[in-house]
Write an enzyme that holds these catalytic residues in place. Structure first.
Site, PDB file in Angstrom:
ATOM      1  N   LYS A 201       0.532  -1.245  -0.382  1.00 43.01           N
ATOM      2  CA  LYS A 201       0.068  -0.180  -0.079  1.00 43.01           C
ATOM      3  C   LYS A 201       0.626   1.258   0.438  1.00 43.01           C
ATOM      4  CE  LYS A 201      -3.300   3.003   3.571  1.00 43.01           C
ATOM      5  NZ  LYS A 201      -3.936   2.774   3.999  1.00 43.01           N
ATOM      6  N   GLU A 246      -8.897  11.273  13.163  1.00 41.84           N
ATOM      7  CA  GLU A 246      -7.847   9.876  13.030  1.00 41.84           C
ATOM      8  C   GLU A 246      -7.387  10.365  14.396  1.00 41.84           C
ATOM      9  OE1 GLU A 246      -5.765   6.943  11.561  1.00 41.84           O
ATOM     10  OE2 GLU A 246      -6.041   8.326  10.176  1.00 41.84           O
TER      11      GLU A 246
END
Length: 439
Positions: A201, A246
């Protein structure tokens, strides 16, 4: 209980005197801020508002967070602190924002305000801070303030007052260094690299740019962000403003926690389509894989510092005003006395903002992104004298320069089956908070 720490100041070192006192409940923190240089950490109407600068520390390079940890420990050891409340955010605190990349031209900073107004659990307080050798802090609020004495030798210090907001403004944000076609090409290149190499990723971002009118009041954008995204951390530190969903890490009296987000889908236009979107996200193999890399990276970083570290086996869907995220909460107990600054150093960059494996992902980001991320996707938050603190990842944000130039960033996690057009659309969703706050 009153906490006091005093040491002799070495040549060139900074010593501060700090006093926290209770206030009647202050329900609105943003009006107290400086219109051009706000310092803010806010969620659900609670947090910290900083006014003025008693101390500014800058750091660069690969060891910037370790250097900040050392410098902050020295500041704390040389300061005299009276804090009868002993709550998270009282006493000596510094606001911080750190660059994403080791070689960023943008400095990382810790800023200790002259005045902090805080609110938590329905209780409010004011903290006044100044260098020990100064007889009086200057009034940086721009308001007609009263002055009051202090029991700890602070002398006459300002009583900040809320001030009226400046004129309204509207800002159009345009593509920056990485245009839409360039972003599609970068995503396609990343997918090819992932399929051909040992890379799982990579997170690729693009930028939007604009210019604020002269003397624009940044508090207006902060109000829009705080009201529109109350479950997010609305922040302002050294010109970096945004609302992040987050939590990178929170440390509170030995307890450590984090909220990991990765995997995104747009909200539906009605209740039925919205539910369908959430179900689709939860069932998406692509998004589950992306999320798993992010959770694994956080667990691996925290494990050496924490006992009893736990995370749910299955992520939950987190609803925000404009999108759904896959989310996992991580909790544990500190086992080695680490501070929140130690932990952001251990965690950054997580797979949620870089990729996996980290080193290869960061190298590919440097290759495919034609700009310096600055503080975007780096840690932003605050640290207290005891090392506790709250830190988010700087997402849904923009950097505002002294001359009014504004650069906003948004990125997506790219995996083997990512589609360039869908990833471009996802960045548009993630730009929405900043576009609407300034537009």
């Amino acid at each position: 209980m009153t906490a006091t720490a005093t040491t002799t100041r070495a040549p060139g070192a900074i010593a501060l005197t700090v006093e926290t006192t209770p206030l009647d409940d202050v329900r609105q923190l943003i009006p107290f801020l400086d219109a051009r240089h706000p310092l803010l950490w806010l969620r659900r109407g609670e947090g910290l508002a900083g006014i003025g600068t008693a101390l500014r520390l800058e750091f660069t390079g690969a060891d910037r967070m370790r250097a900040a940890t050392t410098a902050w420990a020295e500041v704390v050891s040389r300061s005299s602190v009276i804090d009868p409340l002993a709550k998270p955010g009282t006493g000596l605190v510094a606001f911080g924002t750190f660059a994403f990349a080791d070689d960023s031209a943008r400095p990382s900073v810790l800023i200790v305000p002259e005045v902090v107004i805080g609110r938590r659990d329905g209780r409010s307080w004011i903290t006044r801070i100044r260098p020990l050798d100064n007889a009086e802090m200057p009034d940086r609020t721009g308001a007609d303030t009263g002055r009051t004495g202090s029991t700890s030798g602070l002398g006459a210090v300002p009583n900040p007052q809320p001030t009226p907001f400046g004129d309204e403004y509207r800002l159009s944000l345009l593509p920056g260094a990485l245009k839409k076609d360039g972003y599609r090409e970068a995503v396609a290149a990343a997918v090819e690299r992932i399929r051909e190499h040992d890379l799982s990723k990579v997170v690729l971002a693009r930028d939007l740019v604009g210019h604020l009118p002269h003397e624009s009041d940044l508090r207006r954008a902060l109000v829009e962000l705080a009201l529109g995204y109350p479950e997010c951390w609305t922040f302002a530190v050294d010109g970096l403003v945004g609302s992040s969903p987050e939590t990178l890490v929170r440390v509170d009296h030995g307890a450590v926690s984090a909220r990991v987000l990765a995997g995104t889908i747009s909200r539906g236009s009605d209740a039925a389509s919205d539910h369908e979107a959430a179900v689709s996200l939860a069932a998406s193999t692509k998004d589950q894989d992306e999320h798993g890399y992010a959770v694994d990276s956080v667990l691996a970083a925290l494990a050496p510092h924490s006992s009893g570290l736990a995370a749910s086996d299955v992520p939950f869907t987190l609803k925000l005003p404009n999108l759904w995220h896959l989310a996992t909460d991580v909790e544990g107990t500190l086992s080695d006395g680490s501070t929140s600054l130690d932990l952001i150093d251990a965690l950054h960059p997580t797979a949620a903002v870089a990729g996996a494996p980290t080193r290869d992902a960061v190298a590919l980001i440097r290759e495919l992104e034609p700009f310096d991320r600055g503080r975007y996707a780096g840690p932003v938050g605050w640290v207290g004298a005891d090392g506790d603190g709250e830190w988010a990842i700087a997402l849904r944000c923009a950097q505002v320069s002294e001359n009014g130039d504004l650069t906003a960033y948004a990125g997506c996690g790219i995996v083997a089956d990512s589609d360039p057009e869908r990833e471009l659309a996802e960045t548009a969703m993630k730009f929405r908070p900043i576009v609407e706050a300034f537009g």
